[in-house]
Design an enzyme around this catalytic site. Structure first.
Site, PDB file in Angstrom:
ATOM      1  N   ASP A 128     -69.119 -21.769  14.624  1.00  0.00           N
ATOM      2  CA  ASP A 128     -67.740 -21.717  15.151  1.00  0.00           C
ATOM      3  C   ASP A 128     -66.738 -22.675  14.493  1.00  0.00           C
ATOM      4  O   ASP A 128     -67.044 -23.848  14.296  1.00  0.00           O
ATOM      5  CB  ASP A 128     -67.716 -22.102  16.632  1.00  0.00           C
ATOM      6  N   GLU A 149     -68.329 -17.556  26.016  1.00  0.00           N
ATOM      7  CA  GLU A 149     -68.229 -18.754  25.184  1.00  0.00           C
ATOM      8  C   GLU A 149     -66.807 -18.885  24.635  1.00  0.00           C
ATOM      9  O   GLU A 149     -66.030 -17.931  24.626  1.00  0.00           O
ATOM     10  CB  GLU A 149     -69.216 -18.675  24.004  1.00  0.00           C
TER      11      GLU A 149
HETATM   12  C1  FRU Z   1     -70.749 -20.009  20.033  1.00  0.00           C
HETATM   13  C2  FRU Z   1     -71.624 -21.187  20.428  1.00  0.00           C
HETATM   14  C3  FRU Z   1     -70.901 -22.088  21.408  1.00  0.00           C
HETATM   15  C4  FRU Z   1     -71.605 -23.404  21.213  1.00  0.00           C
HETATM   16  C5  FRU Z   1     -71.894 -23.389  19.739  1.00  0.00           C
HETATM   17  C6  FRU Z   1     -73.190 -24.054  19.370  1.00  0.00           C
HETATM   18  O1  FRU Z   1     -71.110 -19.442  18.829  1.00  0.00           O
HETATM   19  O2  FRU Z   1     -72.857 -20.720  20.985  1.00  0.00           O
HETATM   20  O3  FRU Z   1     -70.898 -21.635  22.739  1.00  0.00           O
HETATM   21  O4  FRU Z   1     -70.804 -24.493  21.585  1.00  0.00           O
HETATM   22  O5  FRU Z   1     -71.930 -22.030  19.335  1.00  0.00           O
HETATM   23  O6  FRU Z   1     -73.299 -24.206  17.987  1.00  0.00           O
END
Ligand code: FRU
Length: 499
Positions: A55, A236
Site C-alpha cells: 500500500d 481496509e
Molecule cells: C492492505 C493491508 C492493510 C495493512 C497492510 C499491511 O493491503 O492489508 O490493511 O495495513 O496492508 O501491509
C-alpha cells in the site's frame, strides 16, 4: 488463522528457500540486469528500487514536495515485517527515493496509515515556527498475533520537523488502543476545520470515525457499515474527503478497500458518496460502486494538504492484488503503484459517480506523438499512450507480440472486457489469467485513453469515468496494435522512462 499469520509462515518459508537456492521466482534472469531496466520493470510508474512494496501510505504535500510513503519490506521480495519506505516528487511523475522513514519497534510492525501537516502545531510536537508533519499508522504486534490475541493492532504516531527526512516516534504510543478486535487498522486523518481532525479507521467489516483536537487523543464518533455494501472480505484502507460537484455542491466521498470480494476477484476498492456532519457519514446510495474494475488497483488513498489553489484530490493505488501479489514474476522488486489520478464527481441521470482522471502532469512523458489511422499499427517503442475515439457500439483493441501473446480490450454490448488470459506469463497463480469485465450501463463511451507500460495496462474511458487497471507480463514487448471500431484519426504517443 489470520492472513497475517499465514503470511508470516510464508515469509519464513521463503527466506529459508532463498537461503538454500538461487532459483528465480519468475522467469526473469536478473544476473546481468541493470536496476530499473529489468524485464517487466515499470518505466513510468513508481516502484521501489528493490524488494517488496504494498500500500501507498502517508501521502502529504508539503513545501513543494509530494511525499509518498509505502508499505515496505527492505529485506525480501515477499511481504514481511512492514516498514514505511519513502520517496518524494515535485510533479507526481518523477520520484526520488529516500531512506526508510519509519521502522518497526517493540510495539510492532508499521502497517498502513496517513500523514498530515499540523500547521497550527495542535499536537505541540513542533513549535509555532516549525510545525510538524504527523504520521498516524497501525502497529501490528506479530507476537500478540501469533499468541492468538485479539488486540494486536493499535494506532501509533510519529512526527517530523525536517520536511519528512527524519521521523521521531511519539513517546506515549499507542495513541489509540485496541478494543479487542483483530482487524483494527489503517488510520486516515483529515482536518475538517482548524480545530478538528477526523480519523477513519477500518475495523473488520465497518469504518469507524474518531475525532481529536490535537492528533494525540481520539474519541469514537460513529460507525459506517450499510447492509447493501460489499462484504466479501475484510475492510481496509479507508479515506474520507469532501469533493465539490460540477454544480458547486459539496459531497463527501468514502473509499473502502476490500479483500477479497472485488468485482473481478481478490482485492478492490469500493466507494460511497454522501454527507458527513462532523460525526456521521450518511449516504442515499443503494448499490455498490467500484473505483476501478481492473484487478490491480488496491489500497489507494489521497494526498493531504494539496493547496486549495490546485484544488485536486490526488490519488494513487497499489497496482497489485493480494490474490497473487507475492508471486508475480519479478524478482529484484515486487509491485508498483498505479498512475496518479485526480478524483472528481460526475453524474449520470442525477446520480453521482467518482471519476479517476489521469493527472495532467503525465503529459510530460510524451516524447513523440503521431496521428494513426487504419486497423493495424506497428508499435516502434514499448511505452505507449493511446487516445482513441469511437462512436461504434462495439470495438476492440489488441496488443500482441511475435510470441503470440496478446491482451484484448473490447466492448461488446453493455460490457467492457480486458482479457489477459494469453497476455504472457500467467501461470504463477490460477486467478491471474482471466477476462475481467465492467458494465458500461448508462455511460456513453466517447473516448478512451490507454497507458501501456512494461507490465501494466490502464484504461480510462471518458477521461476516467470508467477505469480498468490490469497487470500483464509479456515475455517480450507488444509490437502490434490491432484496432476495430474506431474513427480514422487517433493519437499515439510514445512515452519516455522516468528512471
Ligand atoms: C492492505 C493491508 C492493510 C495493512 C497492510 C499491511 O493491503 O492489508 O490493511 O495495513 O496492508 O501491509
Amino acid at each position: 488463522m489470520s492472513r497475517y499469520i499465514i503470511w508470516s509462515l510464508l515469509f519464513i518459508t521463503t527466506m529459508i528457500a532463498s537461503c538454500n537456492s538461487s532459483a528465480p521466482l519468475g522467469s526473469e534472469d536478473t544476473s546481468d540486469s541493470k536496476i530499473y531496466n529489468e524485464p517487466h520493470r515499470p518505466q513510468y510508474h513508481f516502484s521501489p528500487e528493490a524488494n517488496w512494496m504494498n500500500d501507498p501510505n502517508g501521502m502529504v504535500f508539503h513545501e513543494g514536495e509530494y511525499h509518498l510513503f509505502y508499505q515496505y519490506y527492505p529485506d525480501s521480495n515477499v511481504w514481511g515485517p512492514m516498514h514505511w519506505g519513502h520517496a518524494v516528487s515535485n510533479d507526481l511523475v518523477r520520484w526520488e527515493h529516500l531512506p526508510v522513514a519509519i521502522e518497526p519497534d517493540s510495539l510492532g510492525w508499521i502497517f498502513s496509515g496517513s500523514a498530515v501537516f499540523d500547521a497550527t502545531n495542535s499536537s505541540g510536537l513542533g513549535s509555532p515556527e516549525n510545525p510538524p508533519l504527523v504520521a498516524l499508522y497501525t502497529y501490528h504486534d506479530p507476537v500478540g498475533a501469533e499468541a492468538g490475541k485479539d488486540d494486536y493492532q493499535t494506532q501509533g504516531l510519529a512526527f517530523s520537523l525536517d520536511n519528512g527526512r527524519t521521523w521521531e516516534k511519539y513517546q506515549n504510543n499507542p495513541v489509540l488502543e485496541n478494543p479487542g478486535i483483530k482487524d483494527f487498522r489503517d488510520p486516515k486523518v483529515t482536518q475538517i476545520d482548524q480545530e478538528i481532525w477526523i480519523m477513519s479507521l477500518a475495523v473488520k467489516d465497518k469504518i469507524s470515525f474518531y475525532s481529536s483536537n490535537n492528533l494525540l487523543g481520539w474519541e469514537h464518533l460513529s460507525d459506517f457499515n450499510p447492509d447493501w455494501a460489499a462484504y466479501g472480505g475484510v475492510w481496509e484502507c479507508p479515506d474520507l474527503f469532501p469533493l465539490t460537484t460540477p454544480e458547486g455542491e459539496q459531497k463527501w466521498v468514502l473509499l473502502v478497500s476490500i479483500n477479497p470480494g472485488g468485482p473481478n476477484g481478490g482485492s478492490a476498492t469500493q466507494y460511497f458518496i454522501g454527507d458527513f456532519d462532523g460525526k456521521h457519514f450518511t449516504t442515499d446510495q443503494k448499490t455498490v460502486k467500484w473505483l476501478d474494475y481492473g484487478a490491480d488497483n488496491y489500497a489507494g488513498v489521497t494526498w493531504s494538504n494539496v493547496p486549495a489553489s490546485d484544488g485536486r484530490k490526488l490519488f494513487i493505488g497499489w497496482m497489485s492484488n493480494w490474490m497473487y501479489a507475492n508471486v508475480v514474476p519479478t524478482q529484484v522488486w515486487r509491485s508498483a503503484n498505479t498512475l496518479p489520478r485526480s478524483l472528481e464527481l460526475y453524474s449520470i441521470d442525477q446520480e453521482y459517480h467518482l471519476a479517476s482522471r489521469p493527472v495532467k502532469e503525465l503529459e510530460m512523458l510524451r516524447e513523440e506523438s503521431q496521428v494513426i489511422s487504419g486497423q493495424n499499427i506497428t508499435l516502434e517503442q514499448e511505452l505507449v499512450e493511446l487516445q482513441l475515439q469511437s462512436s461504434a457500439a462495439d470495438f476492440s483493441i489488441e496488443f500482441s507480440n511475435p510470441a503470440g501473446e496478446r491482451v484484448i480490450i473490447e466492448k461488446k454490448g453493455d460490457t467492457l472486457f480486458v482479457d489477459r488470459t494469453e497476455s504472457g506469463l500467467v501461470d504463477f497463480n490460477d486467478g491471474f489469467p482471466a477476462r475481467h469485465s465492467a458494465a458500461v450501463n448508462g455511460l456513453g463511451i466517447e473516448e478512451l485513453r490507454i497507458f501501456l507500460d512494461r507490465s501494466s495496462i490502464e484504461i480510462f474511458i471518458n477521461n476516467g469515468e470508467l477505469v480498468m487497471t490490469d497487470l500483464v507480463f509479456p515475455r517480450e514487448r507488444y509490437t502490434q496494435l490491432h484496432l476495430k471500431g474506431f474513427e480514422n484519426e487517433n493519437q499515439l504517443h510514445y512515452l519516455k522512462s522516468v528512471w
